[in-house]
Design a protein around this motif. Structure first.
Motif, PDB file in Angstrom:
ATOM      1  N   ASP A 351      -2.597   3.692  14.554  1.00  0.00           N
ATOM      2  CA  ASP A 351      -1.133   3.625  14.491  1.00  0.00           C
ATOM      3  C   ASP A 351      -0.554   4.956  14.961  1.00  0.00           C
ATOM      4  O   ASP A 351      -0.976   6.020  14.526  1.00  0.00           O
ATOM      5  N   THR A 378      -3.921  -1.023   6.441  1.00  0.00           N
ATOM      6  CA  THR A 378      -2.983  -1.096   5.310  1.00  0.00           C
ATOM      7  C   THR A 378      -1.545  -1.315   5.760  1.00  0.00           C
ATOM      8  O   THR A 378      -0.833  -2.171   5.240  1.00  0.00           O
ATOM      9  N   LYS A 379      -1.121  -0.528   6.750  1.00  0.00           N
ATOM     10  CA  LYS A 379       0.280  -0.598   7.196  1.00  0.00           C
ATOM     11  C   LYS A 379       0.593  -1.980   7.792  1.00  0.00           C
ATOM     12  O   LYS A 379       1.662  -2.545   7.562  1.00  0.00           O
ATOM     13  N   ASN A 382       0.870  -4.540   4.952  1.00  0.00           N
ATOM     14  CA  ASN A 382       2.143  -4.410   4.230  1.00  0.00           C
ATOM     15  C   ASN A 382       3.304  -4.983   5.050  1.00  0.00           C
ATOM     16  O   ASN A 382       4.207  -5.622   4.514  1.00  0.00           O
TER      17      ASN A 382
END
Length: 443
Positions: A351, A378-379, A382
């Motif tokens: 990212d 993770t991002k 979410n």
């Protein structure tokens, strides 16, 4: 004999080394990592001294000039020390441009620059001696070392433009500017915008700047800065007096004493973003007096670039699409927007400070399942888990493709469009795209 030290033994570094040697420099290449066997072979062949897995101060600080590969940021301690000692640090683009008299067309932008560069070159090469280089094909320096065309069509990244001093393209193109590489620019979008606009900083009134007149980031910057080059915008939404625009599904190009029209339906590449790429490329061609018939035929036959919305195979009525070149959110936006049926989306990587909000409506509308492919997802989890029912994490391309194969149903698409850089699991986006294609062919 002047001493040229090159930081980085990749495409740019080795190209600069070969050109520097040819121009009579004492050349030394230093790479903190490992240099590939292919690149070592080239350096040895040209009797160029190099080191890998280290930077030796005594070798580096004896330089008269240093070429820093685009992947190395200015914030690195070694670069700061070189600048403190007043040793000039430049980019490969700057170095190579000193040794060619060719007319230069420089193309930059967050997205579309590869397609626009390839399309521009495809048109020009039918009539003139033109070579494509830079961020696509050979490095500019290597090309200058081995050939002498009349025209260069260069794809230029912001990293390559960061290190220019006097580099001056006769024709500059900015396809668009959206947030990208913010990790490199202190998470400051303004710094990234300024880096892109360096392409025009040395241009004068005899040069041309072609740009997306619908892009608010570009038009705002132009309205508050002085640009000496002749401005030629292109637009999908408004009539342009001098430049390019679309009316009634027809591209119109108006330049002083030159005009050109072509129905958008005849373009080999469809989609609004490709209409813009076509307007930019054909404006360049008209400026260089390429014949209308050549421009039309080239744009009808051009089939795009590898790893950019490239159809791979259809298996059990499911289309597999390789868009590995989508290394930022805006590129993935184009990809998802062009999907006409339900899509299993493979996404993830390194990212770069991405904001995924603009993708949410498209994901809700087009995406039935998400397969995450990155070391840290993770991002992504979410951002998108509220939009889709199924999100799966994977650690390898073959695993990601096998899972997508199980999920996809008749009439669906499986789209690799990562929206991220590739460096966590792959050498580069080409490696990632090739592994995707291999995995699809192995199903």
């Amino acid at each position: 004999m002047k001493r040229l030290v090159i930081l980085g033994g990749g495409e740019s570094g080795v190209g600069t080394a070969v050109l520097g040697k040819k121009q009579g420099y004492d050349v030394f290449v230093s790479d903190a990592g490992e240099i590939s066997a292919v690149k070592k072979e080239i350096l040895t062949q040209h009797e160029i001294e190099f080191e890998e897995a280290k930077h030796s101060n005594e070798q580096i600080f004896s330089a008269d000039i240093v070429m820093k590969s685009p992947g190395i940021p200015d914030s690195v301690q070694l670069v700061k020390e070189l600048k403190a000692k007043n040793i000039p640090v430049i980019s490969e683009i700057e170095f190579a441009s000193r040794y060619t008299n060719a007319t230069i067309i420089g193309i930059t932008g967050s997205n579309g620059k590869t397609t626009t560069t390839a399309l521009t070159h495809y048109i020009l090469k039918n009539e003139v001696n033109a070579v494509m280089a830079g961020n696509i094909g050979d490095s500019f320096a290597m090309s200058v070392a081995i050939e002498s065309p009349d025209y260069y069509v260069l794809e230029l990244s912001s990293f390559q433009l960061d290190g220019i001093k006097a580099f001056k393209p006769h024709i500059a193109v900015i396809t668009n500017i959206t947030p990208d590489h913010l990790d490199r620019y202190n998470n400051n979008f303004e710094e990234y915008i300024a880096a892109k606009f360096r392409i025009t900083m040395n241009q004068d009134e005899n040069d041309f700047l072609i740009y997306d007149g619908d892009d608010p980031v570009i038009t705002d910057w132009i309205s508050s800065h002085t640009i000496k080059a002749k401005q030629l915008p292109f637009s999908l939404t408004k009539t342009i007096e001098e430049g390019a625009y679309v009316t009634n599904n027809t591209i119109n190009i108006n330049l002083k004493n030159k005009s050109f029209v072509m129905p958008t339906i005849n373009l080999g590449l469809q989609g609004n973003h490709n209409v813009k790429n076509a307007m930019a490329a054909s404006t360049v061609a008209k400026l260089l007096d390429i014949r209308k018939q050549t421009i039309r035929e080239s744009m009808e036959h051009f089939q795009g670039v590898e790893h950019r919305l490239e159809t791979v195979l259809k298996i059990n009525h499911v289309q597999y699409i390789n868009d590995s070149k989508a290394t930022n959110v805006n590129a993935t936006f184009y990809a998802l927007d062009s999907m006409l049926s339900d899509t299993v989306w493979i996404v993830g990587g390194v990212d770069k400070g991405n904001d995924y909000d603009e993708l949410l409506p498209l994901v809700r509308e087009k995406v039935k399942a998400i397969v995450c492919l990155g070391v840290d997802n993770t991002k992504l989890m979410n951002a998108f888990s509220p939009c889709v029912d199924l999100m799966i994490e994977t650690q390898s391309m073959s695993e990601a493709v096998k899972i997508a194969y199980k999920i996809a149903e008749r009439g669906d698409n499986v789209l690799l469009s990562p929206a991220c850089a590739s460096f966590d699991l792959y050498e580069n986006y080409e490696d990632r795209g090739n592994q995707f294609k291999q995995a699809v062919r192995s199903l």
